[in-house]
Design a protein around this motif. Structure first.
Motif, short mmCIF file in Angstrom:
data_model
loop_
_atom_site.label_atom_id
_atom_site.label_comp_id
_atom_site.label_asym_id
_atom_site.label_seq_id
_atom_site.Cartn_x
_atom_site.Cartn_y
_atom_site.Cartn_z
N VAL A 147 11.22 0.59 -14.08
CA VAL A 147 11.05 -0.86 -13.93
C VAL A 147 12.20 -1.45 -13.12
CG1 VAL A 147 10.98 -3.06 -15.18
CG2 VAL A 147 9.67 -1.10 -16.02
N LEU A 148 13.41 -0.99 -13.37
CA LEU A 148 14.54 -1.49 -12.58
C LEU A 148 14.38 -1.12 -11.11
CD1 LEU A 148 17.51 -0.69 -15.00
CD2 LEU A 148 16.59 -2.95 -14.43
N ARG A 149 13.89 0.07 -10.83
CA ARG A 149 13.64 0.45 -9.44
C ARG A 149 12.55 -0.42 -8.81
NH1 ARG A 149 13.40 7.08 -10.15
NH2 ARG A 149 15.66 7.47 -10.04
N SER A 150 11.59 -0.84 -9.64
CA SER A 150 10.49 -1.66 -9.10
C SER A 150 10.99 -3.01 -8.59
CB SER A 150 9.42 -1.87 -10.18
OG SER A 150 9.88 -2.76 -11.19
N THR A 151 12.18 -3.43 -9.01
CA THR A 151 12.76 -4.67 -8.48
C THR A 151 12.87 -4.60 -6.96
OG1 THR A 151 14.06 -4.94 -10.51
CG2 THR A 151 14.75 -6.21 -8.58
N ASN A 152 13.33 -3.46 -6.46
CA ASN A 152 13.44 -3.31 -5.01
C ASN A 152 12.08 -3.20 -4.34
OD1 ASN A 152 16.20 -3.53 -4.64
ND2 ASN A 152 16.59 -1.36 -5.01
N GLY A 153 11.10 -2.67 -5.06
CA GLY A 153 9.75 -2.64 -4.52
C GLY A 153 9.20 -4.04 -4.30
N VAL A 154 9.40 -4.91 -5.29
CA VAL A 154 8.98 -6.31 -5.15
C VAL A 154 9.73 -6.99 -4.02
CG1 VAL A 154 8.88 -8.54 -6.32
CG2 VAL A 154 8.33 -6.46 -7.58
N MET A 158 0.81 -1.22 0.00
CA MET A 158 0.00 0.00 0.00
C MET A 158 0.84 1.27 0.00
SD MET A 158 -3.13 -1.10 2.55
CE MET A 158 -3.72 0.57 2.69
N TRP A 159 2.07 1.18 0.51
CA TRP A 159 2.93 2.37 0.41
C TRP A 159 4.00 2.22 -0.67
CZ3 TRP A 159 3.98 0.10 5.58
CH2 TRP A 159 5.19 -0.56 5.64
N VAL A 160 4.39 1.00 -0.99
CA VAL A 160 5.42 0.81 -2.00
C VAL A 160 4.94 1.32 -3.36
CG1 VAL A 160 6.65 -0.93 -3.37
CG2 VAL A 160 6.65 -1.08 -0.87
N ILE A 161 3.73 1.00 -3.74
CA ILE A 161 3.23 1.36 -5.08
C ILE A 161 3.08 2.87 -5.25
CG2 ILE A 161 1.31 1.10 -6.70
CD1 ILE A 161 0.94 -1.74 -5.56
N PRO A 162 2.33 3.56 -4.38
CA PRO A 162 2.16 5.01 -4.61
C PRO A 162 3.45 5.82 -4.46
CG PRO A 162 1.16 4.37 -2.52
CD PRO A 162 1.52 3.11 -3.22
N VAL A 163 4.29 5.47 -3.48
CA VAL A 163 5.54 6.22 -3.31
C VAL A 163 6.47 5.97 -4.49
CG1 VAL A 163 7.54 6.59 -1.82
CG2 VAL A 163 5.31 6.21 -0.80
N SER A 164 6.48 4.76 -5.02
CA SER A 164 7.31 4.47 -6.21
C SER A 164 6.87 5.32 -7.39
CB SER A 164 7.22 2.98 -6.56
OG SER A 164 7.78 2.18 -5.55
#
Length: 510
Positions: free
Chosen positions: A92-99, A12-18
């Protein structure tokens, strides 16, 4: 249910802050200017390309390739991209750390419930969510740095070891080392804790058998005594007062009692004796860790250094002051626990109760800290020149505010370490605490640069094993972390500045 709730809350915070970070800072920033182009070279299939300024192995880039590969079919089907390389963008590369951050929260929850099986789902969920908010971990979730991947791999390795899946643990440890070289220390630490758990659990099993044996002998002796007493009513014997020599003492094979407080030497002796009797079992179980260590040593010999690139800027230095900085920083991040009146009173009472030994320990700690501050306090050129990092301001405004300041902080460093040891001592054995301290020192002391990011993994090992039962403390730490996260993210996104000697926008970062 708890693990799903943790993953959902973190998402819930990873997606909007990303989304916000990628909109305000769409281009690579700071260390990302090295990591992102290197990962994009891997997306092109150019695995022989390497930027000499990158100091860490390519583990993060391989993980990002897996993330890109999982997203490509869906994006291609929706006609959002026309080629694999287009997916390999900064966002997309940053999203790796989100996952990985979501996965890390799941692992943290599993570790908490394994270490405290009696803890209910609500408390475990609260603790996992608060730990996912830890500012150093939270902030770098939204950038393409190695920190989140490194922490996730190390904690996953530890969880596998706790569940006695040693081959999987060693495999995850090897992955952790390919992300960041210093994780070899944490792999050895995890293997060490695994050996401690095996040997001491074997001791407990032996003690249970011995206690049962003693109980049976006592029952038999009582039964015999009652029979003799009944017989004595019929006739008197001269041997009424005789004692069966076989019941005088029963040999105990255990050398260590888990129900009594023991010293470090007792624990070491117990583990050593058990280790000798179980040497082949231990050798087989932990041989994968040894194999990974051999591979790492071979790599260091081949590379000529632990780091890959920029070797001059990351030369090994005896930076013993790092241990002091770490203790105070971690104690401050757990301020409701370590700086409460109750904790201060507990430490004072423990020292007062053991006055000679307690005061000697304090004197030795103060002496060691003074020597570290005087002889082994290093100011790295990056620390002195780069005003984008918060340690730059702490060094100038606090430690270097006056020549006496670094010595006036010594009592705080000493208090912080004693408080940490006291908190860990409620749940961990002394030999575990010693292994933890040595591992932390082995990671931090050789690092000449003060980077709070380096404290993340030892902080998590510390707080996961700290005896914090009150929900109030967890809630206060959660509020503290949220406030820090809001402040640092707002500073990063909206308080940018410029350098006269270098073009581009500069931003504040941990």
């Amino acid at each position: 249910m708890g693990r799903i709730a943790v993953a959902a809350i973190v998402s819930m915070w990873v997606i909007p802050v990303s989304i916000l970070v990628n909109r305000v800072v769409p281009d690579p920033y700071m260390d990302e200017i090295f990591h992102i182009p290197q990962a994009q070279q891997y997306c092109k299939g150019n695995f022989k390309s390497w930027d000499p300024m990158i100091t860490t192995p390519p583990g993060l880039y391989y993980l990002s390739l897996a993330n890109v590969a999982s997203l490509f079919p869906g994006l291609f089907f929706m006609q959002s991209v026309s080629s694999y390389l287009e997916v390999c963008s900064t966002a997309v590369l940053r999203s790796t750390n989100g996952v990985l951050a979501v996965l890390c929260s799941f692992v943290i929850y599993e570790i908490i419930t394994h270490l405290r099986p009696a803890l209910d789902d609500r408390k475990a969920t609260l603790q996992a969510v608060v730990l996912a908010l830890y500012p150093l971990h939270w902030f770098f979730t939204f950038l393409f740095y190695t920190d989140v991947a490194s922490l996730t791999a190390v904690l996953a390795m530890y969880l596998a070891c706790l569940k006695k899946r040693y081959q999987l643990s060693a495999l995850l440890g090897a992955l952790a080392v390919t992300i960041r070289q210093t994780n070899i220390i944490w792999m050895l630490f995890v293997a060490c804790t695994g050996v401690i758990d095996i040997t001491l659990s074997n001791k407990r099993d032996d003690e249970k058998v011995d206690d049962s044996y003693v109980s049976v002998r006592k029952i038999n002796r009582l039964t015999s005594t009652s029979r003799v007493t009944m017989g004595s009513n019929l006739r008197k014997r001269k041997s009424d007062g005789a004692v069966d020599k076989s019941d005088i003492s029963v040999p105990r094979t255990s050398t260590f009692s888990t129900t009594q407080k023991s010293g470090l030497l007792d624990e070491t002796r117990a583990i050593t004796l058990t280790l000798w009797h179980m040497k082949w079992e231990i050798l087989v179980s932990f041989s994968p860790f040894f194999l990974a260590l051999v591979c790492f040593v071979a790599f260091v010999y081949w590379n000529g250094s632990v780091v890959l690139g920029a070797k001059e800027a990351h030369a090994v230095s005896p930076h013993f002051a790092q241990i002091m900085y770490f203790s105070l920083v971690c104690a401050l991040f757990m301020a409701p626990v370590h700086f409460s009146l109750g904790q201060v009173a507990t430490l004072f009472q423990s020292f007062w109760k053991n006055k000679p030994l307690g005061f000697f320990q304090v004197l030795m700690a103060l002496t060691a800290c003074f020597l570290s501050a005087y002889f082994f306090s290093i100011a790295h050129p990056y620390l002195l020149a780069d005003n984008r990092h918060y340690p730059f301001y702490l060094w100038r405004k606090v430690i270097q505010a006056h020549w006496l300041m670094k010595y006036l902080l010594i009592p705080l460093y000493v208090y912080s370490w004693f408080s940490i040891f006291s908190t860990l001592g409620k749940t961990r054995r002394k030999i575990w605490i010693l292994a933890y301290f040595l591992a932390t020192a082995a990671v931090l002391v050789p690092a000449p640069l003060i980077e709070f990011r380096y404290y993340t993994i030892p902080f998590y090992f510390m707080i996961l094993h700290s005896d914090i039962n009150e929900n109030q403390n967890w809630l206060l730490m959660g509020v503290q972390y949220i406030a820090l996260n809001i402040f640092t993210m707002l500073m990063f996104l909206f308080r940018s500045f410029h350098w006269d000697h270098e073009p581009g926008i500069q931003r504040f970062i941990w």
